[in-house]
Design an enzyme around this catalytic site. Structure first.
Site, PDB file in Angstrom:
ATOM      1  N   SER A 189       4.674 -22.682 -28.513  1.00 47.93           N
ATOM      2  CA  SER A 189       6.049 -22.420 -28.949  1.00 47.93           C
ATOM      3  C   SER A 189       6.177 -22.760 -30.425  1.00 47.93           C
ATOM      4  O   SER A 189       5.447 -23.617 -30.939  1.00 47.93           O
ATOM      5  CB  SER A 189       7.021 -23.289 -28.146  1.00 47.93           C
ATOM      6  OG  SER A 189       8.303 -23.285 -28.749  1.00 47.93           O
ATOM      7  N   TYR A 228       9.782 -30.699 -24.503  1.00 49.77           N
ATOM      8  CA  TYR A 228       9.294 -29.325 -24.634  1.00 49.77           C
ATOM      9  C   TYR A 228       8.306 -29.204 -25.791  1.00 49.77           C
ATOM     10  O   TYR A 228       7.196 -28.688 -25.635  1.00 49.77           O
ATOM     11  CB  TYR A 228      10.478 -28.383 -24.835  1.00 49.77           C
ATOM     12  CG  TYR A 228      10.103 -26.936 -24.996  1.00 49.77           C
ATOM     13  CD1 TYR A 228       9.716 -26.170 -23.904  1.00 49.77           C
ATOM     14  CD2 TYR A 228      10.146 -26.322 -26.243  1.00 49.77           C
ATOM     15  CE1 TYR A 228       9.377 -24.838 -24.048  1.00 49.77           C
ATOM     16  CE2 TYR A 228       9.819 -24.990 -26.399  1.00 49.77           C
ATOM     17  CZ  TYR A 228       9.427 -24.251 -25.303  1.00 49.77           C
ATOM     18  OH  TYR A 228       9.096 -22.931 -25.456  1.00 49.77           O
ATOM     19  N   ILE A 232      12.710 -15.990 -29.258  1.00 52.20           N
ATOM     20  CA  ILE A 232      12.510 -14.708 -28.587  1.00 52.20           C
ATOM     21  C   ILE A 232      13.577 -14.584 -27.517  1.00 52.20           C
ATOM     22  O   ILE A 232      13.853 -15.540 -26.782  1.00 52.20           O
ATOM     23  CB  ILE A 232      11.109 -14.631 -27.925  1.00 52.20           C
ATOM     24  CG1 ILE A 232       9.998 -14.929 -28.941  1.00 52.20           C
ATOM     25  CG2 ILE A 232      10.907 -13.283 -27.247  1.00 52.20           C
ATOM     26  CD1 ILE A 232       9.825 -13.933 -30.039  1.00 52.20           C
ATOM     27  N   THR A 242      14.577 -14.107 -24.199  1.00 57.97           N
ATOM     28  CA  THR A 242      13.911 -14.164 -22.891  1.00 57.97           C
ATOM     29  C   THR A 242      14.910 -14.671 -21.857  1.00 57.97           C
ATOM     30  O   THR A 242      16.033 -15.060 -22.206  1.00 57.97           O
ATOM     31  CB  THR A 242      12.719 -15.143 -22.916  1.00 57.97           C
ATOM     32  OG1 THR A 242      13.225 -16.472 -23.136  1.00 57.97           O
ATOM     33  CG2 THR A 242      11.710 -14.778 -23.990  1.00 57.97           C
TER      34      THR A 242
END
Length: 168
Positions: free
Chosen positions: A57, A70, A103, A105
């Protein structure tokens, strides 16, 4: 073979709890690790040359409020990618990672329309291309890494991010 696993739990560092860390770590890092292990073992056993592509990421390149678990798990995916590349290259297996920026998503779409617009606006301003990414932008990067077009590339991280971050 692509290894794409990811969930996000947002919490400030001072409020991050074991349960959140464990859930994100188990999915975002261990899911990729175990997938890589199984794929590499099978490829070595059958003398199959090829490519493993792991999903990292853009969070690996910068701190972001609330994204400790994350970002840390995705940074670990990058280290896994580089380490595994050194271990399986002699078997003709390449291992690379993709670290996309923002992005559109299912994960980013969970925001309300207003929250998504607020998150995307700065990304659009920072991008020399003037837009956020679409899933196809990442798919093309994965396809390149999975193909023979990248036959001399291993242990690398490609960043389809519209130029928002340009680490050197």
């Amino acid at each position: 073979m692509a290894h794409i696993a990811g969930i996000m739990r947002s919490a400030p560092v001072l409020e991050t709890e074991d349960a959140d860390l464990d859930r994100v770590w188990n999915t975002d890092f261990k899911g990729v690790l175990y997938g890589c292990q199984e794929a590499a073992r099978a490829m070595i056993a059958t003398a199959t040359r090829g490519s493993l592509v792991n999903m990292a990421s853009g969070a690996i390149d910068t701190g972001a409020p609330g994204l400790l678990s994350y970002g840390a798990a995705k940074a670990a995916v990058v280290q896994l990618t580089k380490t595994l590349a050194t271990e399986v290259g002699r078997h003709g297996i390449r291992v690379n990672a993709v670290a996309p920026g923002w992005i559109r998503t299912a994960m980013t779409d969970r925001h309300t329309a207003q929250a998504q617009q607020q998150a995307e606006r700065p990304m659009i301003r920072m991008s020399p291309l003037g837009r956020v990414g679409e899933p196809e932008d990442v798919a093309h990067t994965v396809l390149h890494l999975a193909s023979d077009a990248s036959a001399f590339m291993t242990g690398q991280v490609l960043r389809p991010n519209g130029g928002v971050a340009m680490p050197w």
